[in-house]
Scaffold this active site. Structure first.
Site, PDB file in Angstrom:
ATOM      1  N   GLU A 343       0.846  -1.195   0.000  1.00 55.04           N
ATOM      2  CA  GLU A 343       0.000   0.000   0.000  1.00 55.04           C
ATOM      3  C   GLU A 343       0.881   1.245   0.000  1.00 55.04           C
ATOM      4  O   GLU A 343       0.694   2.157  -0.803  1.00 55.04           O
ATOM      5  CB  GLU A 343      -0.895  -0.024   1.225  1.00 55.04           C
ATOM      6  N   HIS A 344       1.829   1.290   0.938  1.00 51.86           N
ATOM      7  CA  HIS A 344       2.808   2.383   1.008  1.00 51.86           C
ATOM      8  C   HIS A 344       4.202   1.781   0.840  1.00 51.86           C
ATOM      9  O   HIS A 344       4.555   0.840   1.551  1.00 51.86           O
ATOM     10  CB  HIS A 344       2.778   3.086   2.367  1.00 51.86           C
TER      11      HIS A 344
END
Length: 449
Positions: A343-344
């Site tokens: 996601e990050h």
């Protein structure tokens, strides 16, 4: 020699270049089993579909132990929330709104037309979704930032009708948290529902027009976006098709690609900050430096306990979803990062921009030591609603595009249709759909009369 206290599990992939299949088996990954809660959530969704607001209020009282006096938050309550908010928080929200709006306004695509000679055009136009429901959670933490990240791209896309739904809070008179209401006010959103959980998702999808008071008529939406817990995600799965949804979001996650020159304290805090969200949050370091891996583990062990949410952080970091992955070199680290599809994704390496250019799969890429994930969570200008659980391999984060429908507008005049008619008729016959061909022929059979 002093024994090192280890917090994060270490996975050693050195000595070979792992295949994608191997990486999907061995990389730390948690996630949630949405199927396990569907038997709980499905009756809630069905009941709200049938009984509307009355059912939603009943479930809110059962699960949240609070029953608001109305689902739609009165405007004076929203106004008071902003008036009472710390001025510093107001200014911080305004700055974040301005930056997010600046980025998302640039995402608007331009209408374009393709011409096949005179009289034959295909125009692609972009039409905003008419009405959108934006969910702002209120569990372990309160997220006015999520209100910003959902509302701004919808507004920039041209969505005409927006409703924010957020759980009622017993400590705040049965209304959503004041910072949620204040953020909505700053964004110009006037419709806020005091409703959370699966029942909020169902009510957004199906609405309720049975209320005596016209102000309480709860119109259904066309799309639902925004993060939530496993019950919210399960409800979004169940109403998908009735409405559009952004994604089935899983627990938040961070992966960090780092080499020997990276700052272990910064990395430790970045891993801890993500673990602060949820006991199921994933924090993963991918590095070719065994020394850095050891130092990061030491820093994590030394620093997590002084955070306000130490128990939550500890459980997340010790879980199977978190860990340190050792690789031989940075090219292999890129392979691992792409397979993980975080996601990050943070890049803490020499020539970090060059490394970032090689990444194909990530919800958002944070380049260099001064671009930490918390910056993107709040005020970088990028969107923090991002794909989780490896879905960044095939999907992307929330944006202005999420709320736009590309629609082709086809125009052919008589001459242009005649020119292509034989091709259309041939293909119709090849597919044994003769009426398709006749629909073309009939336009030219008596052309001379």
């Amino acid at each position: 020699m002093r024994k090192r206290k280890i917090m994060l599990n270490v996975i050693d992939l050195r000595g070979h270049v792992p295949t994608t299949s191997e990486l999907r088996r061995t990389l730390p990954r948690g996630g949630t089993d949405i199927n396990s809660v569907l038997p709980i959530v499905e009756p809630v969704v069905t009941d709200v579909k049938n009984r509307g607001a009355a059912a939603a209020l009943d479930y809110g009282e059962k699960f949240d132990h609070v029953r608001p006096t109305s689902i739609r938050v009165p405007q004076d309550v929203i106004d008071q929330a902003l008036d009472s908010l710390d001025p510093n928080v107001i200014e911080a929200l305004k700055e974040s709104i301005a930056r997010v709006r600046a980025v998302h306004s640039e995402q608007l695509p331009a209408q374009h037309t393709t011409s096949f000679g005179e009289g034959a055009t295909i125009t692609e136009k972009f039409i905003p979704v008419s009405r959108v429901g934006l969910y702002a959670p209120g569990g372990n933490a309160v997220y006015p930032s999520s209100v910003i990240m959902n509302v701004v791209p919808a507004q920039e896309a041209g969505v005409e009708s927006l409703v924010v739904a957020s759980p009622p809070q017993k400590d705040h008179g049965g209304w959503p948290h004041p910072t949620i209401l204040a953020a909505a006010k700053l964004l110009g959103v006037t419709e806020v529902w005091a409703m959370g959980g699966a029942q909020a998702v169902a009510l957004l999808a199906y609405g309720d027009d049975t209320q005596q008071n016209s102000a309480e008529v709860l119109e259904p939406v066309d799309m639902i976006t925004g993060p939530g817990n496993i019950f919210v995600t399960a409800a979004k799965r169940l109403v998908r098709g009735v409405v559009g949804i952004d994604s089935e979001a899983g627990p938040t996650e961070i992966a960090i690609v780092a080499d020997a020159q990276a700052n272990p304290v910064w990395i430790a805090y970045d891993l801890i900050s993500q673990a602060e969200h949820d006991v199921l949050a994933a924090s993963v370091l991918i590095t070719d430096s065994e020394e850095l891996a050891q130092r990061v583990n030491e820093e994590v062990a030394a620093r997590y306990s002084v955070t306000r949410n130490a128990d939550r952080v500890s459980e997340a970091l010790k879980g199977q979803q978190s860990g340190i992955v050792l690789v031989d070199d940075l090219p292999t680290a890129v392979i691992v990062a792409d397979a993980y599809a975080a996601e990050h994704l943070e890049i803490h390496t020499a020539e970090s921009h060059k490394v970032a250019e090689q990444i194909r799969n990530a919800g958002a890429i944070f380049v260099g030591g001064y671009s930490p994930v918390p910056l993107g969570d709040y005020s970088a200008g990028s969107n923090h609603v991002l794909p989780t659980s490896g879905s960044a391999r095939y999907s992307s984060g929330l944006s202005t595009h999420t709320f736009l429908k590309p629609v082709n507008v086809i125009y052919y005049d008589e001459v242009a249709l005649k020119e292509i008619s034989d091709t259309v008729i041939t293909l119709a016959d090849a597919e044994d759909l003769p009426a398709h061909g006749e629909a073309i022929r009939t336009r030219f059979e008596n052309l001379g009369n």
